[in-house]
Design a protein around this motif. Structure first.
Motif, PDB file in Angstrom:
ATOM      1  N   ARG A 389       1.858  -9.421  -0.264  1.00  0.00           N
ATOM      2  CA  ARG A 389       2.347  -8.685  -1.428  1.00  0.00           C
ATOM      3  C   ARG A 389       2.025  -7.197  -1.303  1.00  0.00           C
ATOM      4  N   ASN A 392       4.342  -5.643   1.428  1.00  0.00           N
ATOM      5  CA  ASN A 392       5.770  -5.800   1.139  1.00  0.00           C
ATOM      6  C   ASN A 392       5.994  -5.658  -0.367  1.00  0.00           C
ATOM      7  N   LYS A 394       7.102  -4.585  -4.060  1.00  0.00           N
ATOM      8  CA  LYS A 394       8.363  -4.283  -4.738  1.00  0.00           C
ATOM      9  C   LYS A 394       8.071  -3.400  -5.947  1.00  0.00           C
ATOM     10  N   ASP A 395       9.127  -2.877  -6.525  1.00  0.00           N
ATOM     11  CA  ASP A 395       8.948  -1.985  -7.668  1.00  0.00           C
ATOM     12  C   ASP A 395       8.243  -2.688  -8.817  1.00  0.00           C
ATOM     13  N   GLU A 396       8.581  -3.961  -9.033  1.00  0.00           N
ATOM     14  CA  GLU A 396       7.969  -4.664 -10.162  1.00  0.00           C
ATOM     15  C   GLU A 396       6.479  -4.923  -9.950  1.00  0.00           C
ATOM     16  N   ASP A 397       6.016  -4.865  -8.668  1.00  0.00           N
ATOM     17  CA  ASP A 397       4.589  -5.070  -8.410  1.00  0.00           C
ATOM     18  C   ASP A 397       3.751  -3.904  -8.897  1.00  0.00           C
TER      19      ASP A 397
END
Length: 399
Positions: A389, A392, A394-397
């Motif tokens: 995670r 890699n 993501k924007d929502e993370d």
């Protein structure tokens, strides 16, 4: 030979008894009949302001140190200080060797840990504390006893070695006065008051016996004889009858042939189906990855589990997969390059698939079921997911 030794000792003793005393006063002593009397006398002597005095009794009298108001000696503090130095030196030595100078991963254990260091720490603590205490007692605190103490061969010491209790006030006391001391000893119930003079040859004014050549030579001889005797016992005597019963036993050594079993082997395989204590068999052993997709991670995701997973990952997985799971470890090029844990294939795996590979092995990777416990394997799975995670994201993370 024994007769010569006895005669020599008798000659030395007679020579000591014949020593003449000087006119210089050493102490004045008095005798008492009971332990209660000597306890009371010691207390009154302290109250009278005398500091340089001593008590001689045929057996220990409980509470005498309080009655004499004796201060604690430095022996206990010395033992503690040097024992503490031994403990500190041992921990620093082991910490440097294992944790800094020669780091070696052994079964995933930390480079430095307290439990394995306890034996060496204990031994060095006792060794340094004991040697320092004994050495300082002989050279600084107590020193060697006088061979001819002025109290020897006096009526005072003969009586106190039998059934009387004695108290002596030394002439070096700042309040010492012959008439005053004699009167004081009479006032507290002292009997057989005796003036004790120095011998003509005073041992306290000659070289300390510990530095005498004869003493050093004797110490060297005793050391050599003790060492040779100990070596002979440990190297030879213990292997001779009847002391050899511990290692000469009716037993079969590992890998040794045996005439008892038909196959000639002494080591027996465990009964089929045997499960070692504390071991939970893995029911999917040897099966393909597809059958373990439903295995769920039983551990919660929290800081403690992730920290445990990171520690185990760094120990067992990073040598091949790298610290971030990208397959760029320090062993890259020496073996078939391990795959990255960030490929789409691995990221799409269920937790059970990753757990299965750790447990069962895959391709050139062997099973780690024996090295890593069940819960620690699941903790590694959580940590791998955290790495995936993080690398890699993501924007929502970020929310």
């Amino acid at each position: 030979m024994i007769g010569k030794i006895k005669n020599k000792l008798k000659e030395v003793n007679n020579r000591n008894l014949e020593q003449k005393r000087s006119d210089e006063l050493y102490a004045i002593g008095a005798l008492f009949d009971t332990p209660d009397e000597i306890m009371d006398a010691a207390g009154k002597t302290t109250e009278a302001g005398y500091e340089e005095f001593d008590v001689n009794t045929p057996y220990p009298v409980h509470g005498m140190d309080q009655a004499m108001k004796l201060k604690n000696t430095m022996v206990g503090k010395t033992t503690f200080i040097f024992g503490f130095l031994g403990t500190t030196a041992a921990l620093l030595m082991i910490g440097w060797m294992s944790g800094i100078d020669y780091q070696n991963i052994i079964g995933g254990k930390p480079f430095f840990a307290i439990p394995p260091a306890i034996p060496i720490t204990f031994e060095l603590t006792v060794l340094l504390g004991g040697l320092a205490t004994a050495g300082l007692m002989l050279t600084l605190f107590n020193r060697l006893p006088w061979i001819n103490n002025p109290l020897h061969d006096t009526n005072y010491i003969k009586q106190t070695a039998s059934d009387k209790f004695g108290l002596v006030i030394y002439a070096k006391d700042k309040n010492f006065n012959i008439a005053t001391v004699e009167g004081f000893l009479q006032s507290i119930g002292g009997k057989s008051i005796e003036k004790i003079n120095f011998f003509e040859v005073r041992e306290d004014r000659v070289r300390t016996p510990i530095f005498d050549f004869k003493f050093i030579a004797l110490l060297a001889v005793v050391t050599v004889v003790t060492a040779v005797t100990a070596y002979g016992i440990l190297r030879y005597v213990l292997f001779l009858p009847p002391f050899d019963f511990m290692w000469k036993q009716e037993k079969v050594l590992p890998q040794e042939k045996s005439t008892f079993f038909a196959d000639g082997f002494s080591m027996r395989p465990p009964v089929e189906g045997t499960v070692s204590r504390g071991y939970i068999p893995y029911e999917y052993q040897g099966l393909p990855d597809s059958v373990v997709t439903l295995l769920a991670n039983p551990l919660p995701i929290n800081a403690e589990v992730l920290a445990k997973g990171k520690q185990r990952f760094d120990t067992y997985c990073s040598p091949c997969h790298g610290y971030y799971g990208e397959g760029d470890s320090r062993l890259r090029g020496q073996f078939p390059n391990p795959p990255s844990l960030h490929t789409d294939k691995v990221r799409q795996w269920a937790d059970g698939n990753i757990y299965h590979v750790i447990t069962n092995g895959q391709n050139v990777m062997s099973s780690y079921a024996k090295q890593i416990s069940r819960d620690d394997r699941w903790a590694i799975v959580h940590y791998i997911r955290a790495l995936q995670r993080a690398l890699n994201a993501k924007d929502e993370d970020l929310n």
